[in-house]
Design a protein around this motif. Structure first.
Motif, PDB file in Angstrom:
ATOM      1  N   GLY A   1       0.799  -1.231   0.000  1.00 26.32           N
ATOM      2  CA  GLY A   1       0.000   0.000   0.000  1.00 26.32           C
ATOM      3  C   GLY A   1       0.826   1.273   0.000  1.00 26.32           C
ATOM      4  N   GLY A   2       2.146   1.145  -0.014  1.00 28.35           N
ATOM      5  CA  GLY A   2       2.991   2.330   0.064  1.00 28.35           C
ATOM      6  C   GLY A   2       3.335   2.944  -1.276  1.00 28.35           C
ATOM      7  N   SER A   3       2.962   2.281  -2.372  1.00 30.20           N
ATOM      8  CA  SER A   3       3.393   2.784  -3.682  1.00 30.20           C
ATOM      9  C   SER A   3       2.377   2.401  -4.754  1.00 30.20           C
TER      10      SER A   3
ATOM     11  N   GLN B   1       9.637   1.281   4.861  1.00 31.67           N
ATOM     12  CA  GLN B   1       9.261   2.141   5.992  1.00 31.67           C
ATOM     13  C   GLN B   1       9.066   3.589   5.532  1.00 31.67           C
ATOM     14  N   GLU B   2       9.893   4.006   4.575  1.00 37.69           N
ATOM     15  CA  GLU B   2       9.821   5.387   4.089  1.00 37.69           C
ATOM     16  C   GLU B   2       8.455   5.664   3.441  1.00 37.69           C
ATOM     17  N   ARG B   3       7.995   4.728   2.636  1.00 39.46           N
ATOM     18  CA  ARG B   3       6.693   4.923   1.973  1.00 39.46           C
ATOM     19  C   ARG B   3       5.548   4.897   2.978  1.00 39.46           C
ATOM     20  N   ILE B   4       5.694   4.042   3.982  1.00 35.99           N
ATOM     21  CA  ILE B   4       4.670   3.993   5.031  1.00 35.99           C
ATOM     22  C   ILE B   4       4.620   5.339   5.761  1.00 35.99           C
TER      23      ILE B   4
ATOM     24  N   GLY C   1      -2.965  10.667   8.018  1.00 39.79           N
ATOM     25  CA  GLY C   1      -3.190  10.859   9.467  1.00 39.79           C
ATOM     26  C   GLY C   1      -3.789   9.637  10.136  1.00 39.79           C
ATOM     27  N   ASP C   2      -4.814   9.887  10.992  1.00 39.13           N
ATOM     28  CA  ASP C   2      -5.332   8.772  11.790  1.00 39.13           C
ATOM     29  C   ASP C   2      -6.263   7.838  11.024  1.00 39.13           C
ATOM     30  N   LYS C   3      -6.430   8.089   9.740  1.00 38.68           N
ATOM     31  CA  LYS C   3      -7.243   7.159   8.922  1.00 38.68           C
ATOM     32  C   LYS C   3      -6.438   5.918   8.534  1.00 38.68           C
ATOM     33  N   VAL C   4      -5.104   5.969   8.722  1.00 41.41           N
ATOM     34  CA  VAL C   4      -4.286   4.824   8.343  1.00 41.41           C
ATOM     35  C   VAL C   4      -3.311   4.457   9.469  1.00 41.41           C
ATOM     36  N   VAL C   5      -2.911   3.182   9.461  1.00 40.54           N
ATOM     37  CA  VAL C   5      -1.733   2.780  10.236  1.00 40.54           C
ATOM     38  C   VAL C   5      -0.786   2.087   9.269  1.00 40.54           C
ATOM     39  N   GLY C   6       0.497   2.186   9.545  1.00 39.05           N
ATOM     40  CA  GLY C   6       1.483   1.539   8.685  1.00 39.05           C
ATOM     41  C   GLY C   6       2.170   0.405   9.419  1.00 39.05           C
TER      42      GLY C   6
END
Ligand code: NAD
Length: 264
Positions: A13-15, A39-42, A50-55
């Motif tokens: 989901g990061g790219s 980790q960088e993309r996350i 913001g708080d709509k996602v967690v990585g």
């Protein structure tokens, strides 16, 4: 807001396409766990949404990482409605004709480990949570799941395997969990991350303007942006529109197999 109060987990989901799916799901009211090895993309995604996602940083090839991703998603958002298996790699440089035996063997293992085993392990980790919510899985296939194309034998084999996997899972998990797939065509130009599987691999096509290629080969005569594919995932995930669909794989590819020839 067709996905209001829903929770999804997106691998890769990061790219690229995965990032576009995350964006669309957030727009539709969902909260999303992003599972990616970068980790960088996350970090970028968490900054944007913001708080709509967690990585969750991890590797889809590893059992423990998949289990941790699902556990962290449920710990953050309380449940999981939709598991999206999407992380995948593409490497046309490892052709059967030009690659030495041992290198081909390693490339085969790597491609199947990410593109197929990663989906199976992720699905296995998500299944208990999806039983609870009567949820669903959606997997990214490819036009290469149906037709030969630019991905080479290894990639095409993994994507055909994905279609078989979707149908078998749909059979085995019914009536509790629905399992569907999206088979996108080439993703045009620079997508929202400015990168995609084609540009990342440093292969022969890396400098090739995919938009021009798509214009030439697709009946719809243009390339499509990652965002234009993301709506198919929102369709499969939303409980109003997709009640009957399981074991379906949507060819969403600019009509790549429809070239044929005109009658005289
Ligand atoms: P991308 O390279 O832009 O994104 C893939 C993401 O997956 C990256 O963020 C990467 O860090 C992550 N990832 C890769 N291996 C991983 C691993 N082992 N563990 C965890 N995360 C990992 O690629 P994309 O073009 O967005 O492709 C996404 C999916 O779409 C893939 O399944 C691909 O086969 C499919 N697809 C792509 C195209 C295209 O033209 N790009 C066309 C059809 C299908």
């Amino acid at each position: 807001m067709q996905l209001k109060d829903q929770v999804a987990l997106v691998t890769g989901g990061g790219s690229g396409l995965g990032q576009a799916i995350v964006e669309r799901f957030v727009e539709e009211g969902a909260r999303v766990a992003i599972f990616d090895r970068s980790q960088e993309r996350i970090d970028d995604a968490v900054k944007a949404f913001g708080d709509k996602v967690v990585g969750i940083a991890g590797d889809v090839r590893k059992v423990d990482d998949n289990n941790r991703a699902v556990a962290e998603c449920v710990s953050a958002f309380g449940k999981l409605d939709t598991f999206i298996g999407n992380a995948g790699i593409w490497d046309y440089s490892k052709t059967m004709v030009s690659t030495e035996d041992d290198e081909l063997s390693s490339a085969f293992d790597e491609m199947f480990a990410i593109n197929v085993k990663g989906y199976v392990l992720g699905a296995k980790a998500a299944l208990p949570e999806l039983y609870k919510t009567k949820g669903q899985m959606i997997f990214t296939a490819s036009n290469a799941a149906f037709y030969p194309g630019g991905g080479g034998v290894l990639y095409t084999a993994t994507k055909h395997a994905v279609v078989g996997m979707i149908k078998q899972m749909a059979h085995e998990f019914a009536p509790h969990v629905r399992v569907n797939g999206v088979a996108p065509g080439g993703i045009g130009g620079s997508n929202i991350a400015g990168t995609n599987a084609l540009s990342q691999q440093g292969n022969n096509y890396s400098d090739f303007p995919l938009d021009d290629l798509m214009k030439q080969i697709l009946p719809l005569e243009r390339a499509f942006h990652a965002r234009e594919y993301a709506g198919a995932y929102a369709f499969f995930a939303n409980r109003r529109d997709n009640t009957p669909g399981t074991g379906a794989v949507l060819n969403f590819d600019g009509g790549i197999g429809m070239r044929g020839f005109a009658s005289p």
